[in-house]
Design an enzyme around this catalytic site. Structure first.
Site, PDB file in Angstrom:
ATOM      1  N   ALA A   1      67.733  25.965 -36.373  1.00  0.00           N
ATOM      2  CA  ALA A   1      68.662  24.924 -35.916  1.00  0.00           C
ATOM      3  C   ALA A   1      69.744  24.610 -36.950  1.00  0.00           C
ATOM      4  O   ALA A   1      70.454  23.609 -36.798  1.00  0.00           O
ATOM      5  CB  ALA A   1      67.897  23.654 -35.574  1.00  0.00           C
TER       6      ALA A   1
ATOM      7  N   GLY B   1      72.601  26.001 -37.510  1.00  0.00           N
ATOM      8  CA  GLY B   1      73.925  25.977 -36.887  1.00  0.00           C
ATOM      9  C   GLY B   1      74.142  24.718 -36.069  1.00  0.00           C
ATOM     10  O   GLY B   1      75.253  24.174 -36.024  1.00  0.00           O
ATOM     11  N   ASP B   2      73.097  24.242 -35.398  1.00  0.00           N
ATOM     12  CA  ASP B   2      73.214  22.997 -34.627  1.00  0.00           C
ATOM     13  C   ASP B   2      73.393  21.798 -35.562  1.00  0.00           C
ATOM     14  O   ASP B   2      74.145  20.870 -35.253  1.00  0.00           O
ATOM     15  CB  ASP B   2      71.974  22.803 -33.758  1.00  0.00           C
ATOM     16  CG  ASP B   2      71.851  23.874 -32.683  1.00  0.00           C
ATOM     17  OD1 ASP B   2      72.893  24.396 -32.245  1.00  0.00           O
ATOM     18  OD2 ASP B   2      70.710  24.200 -32.305  1.00  0.00           O
TER      19      ASP B   2
END
Length: 319
Positions: free
Chosen positions: A252, A254-255
């Site tokens: 996660a 990149g999120d």
């Protein structure tokens, strides 16, 4: 120190919610290969839900527009978002299963992900209350794990109301001009950039940015542990290094980067000056790096205090 600001901002996320079924394994399987992994973990995820949690933990007032099914996973997905402080009044319950992601993570923290959309695929159009929510936000943040019709509808409403439209074009796919025309800031990795721009993946970073600027006014190209690159049609080009951390799981990251960037962008009022854009990018890089230090998806997303601490440690002001 140059910071990203601290004023309250409102971010609305239109996107997916998945339950991640995660297995750690020494090596990722090749096509046709079976490998043994550790115990199965179930973790709330989905790019939309992850970015909503990331934005909320980074300090935004955040609304989530999405859909879950009628299965046992739905309660877990709702609880995760609610615990992060995300407003769920625009989260529907639709017939059928919730979205599910099958994730394998290797010893180098690389991963393979397959998503079964489930309820996310039912979000084909939005309603009047969704529109009111989008138009009241400072930033609209979308991804591509829900039908493109809903993404394009929200983006048009956002542009019409003066809401900054941020699109994280993941999973990668070619995009229609009617959507790209209303995107203010595009966030992509190298693979996604090549698909959106319609060029070869071997294209260099500078050429990728040039190709994307023909489609949208501002681009952030994420490079994982190598940080991020920024380009806009005013001629600004920036390279930001990522904090050095011991990565455990990049699922996660990149999120975390994108959710934090949306918050920083709003708090800066859509920055154009190099110092302000750099600060926003560095803060987002700190969020991504902080996330990679822990296993899991939504459970690994950092709080604002954690982002601030790594930002200060990694980017000290010059003497």
């Amino acid at each position: 120190m140059t910071t990203v600001g601290s004023g309250e901002v409102r971010v609305v996320v239109v996107g997916s919610a998945n339950l991640d079924l995660v297995v750690s394994t020494p090596t990722l399987p090749r096509p046709g290969e079976t490998v043994l992994g550790d115990a199965l973990r179930t973790v709330p995820g989905g790019k939309g839900a992850n970015q909503a949690v990331a934005a909320a933990r980074a300090g935004a007032r955040c609304d989530f527009v999405g859909a879950v099914g009628q299965d046992g996973f739905a309660d877990q997905l709702r609880s995760n978002l609610a615990e992060a402080g995300v407003d769920l009044r625009r989260l529907r319950t639709v017939p059928g299963p919730s979205g599910v992601a099958l994730i394998a993570v290797d010893a180098q923290a690389e991963n393979l992900i397959v998503v079964a959309p489930g309820a996310n695929g039912e979000l084909t159009s939005l309603d009047a209350d969704d529109r009111t929510t989008v138009e009241a936000a400072d930033v609209l943040l979308c991804q591509l794990e829900v039908p493109l019709t809903a993404v394009a509808q929200a983006a048009r409403w956002g542009r019409g109301a003066g809401t900054t439209v941020v699109l994280n074009a993941a999973p990668a796919r070619a995009l229609p001009a009617e959507l790209l025309d209303v995107v203010d800031l595009l966030v992509v990795n190298e693979v996604e950039a090549a698909v959106v721009a319609g060029v070869a993946t071997e294209t260099g970073v500078a050429a990728l940015l040039d190709a994307l600027l023909a489609l949208v006014p501002r681009v952030v190209l994420t490079l994982g542990a190598d940080g991020a690159r920024y380009a806009d049609r005013l001629g600004l080009r920036l390279a930001v290094e990522a904090p050095r951390v011991e990565a455990v799981d990049t699922t996660a990251a990149g999120d975390a980067f994108t959710g934090a960037l949306a918050v920083a962008w709003a708090q800066r009022g859509g920055p154009v000056e190099p110092a302000a854009v750099t600060a926003a990018l560095r803060w987002a890089c700190a969020a991504g790096a902080a996330c990679a230090r822990r296993p899991g998806a939504s459970t690994a997303l950092p709080t604002r205090d954690e982002i601030d601490a790594l930002y200060a440690e990694s980017y000290p002001e010059p003497a």
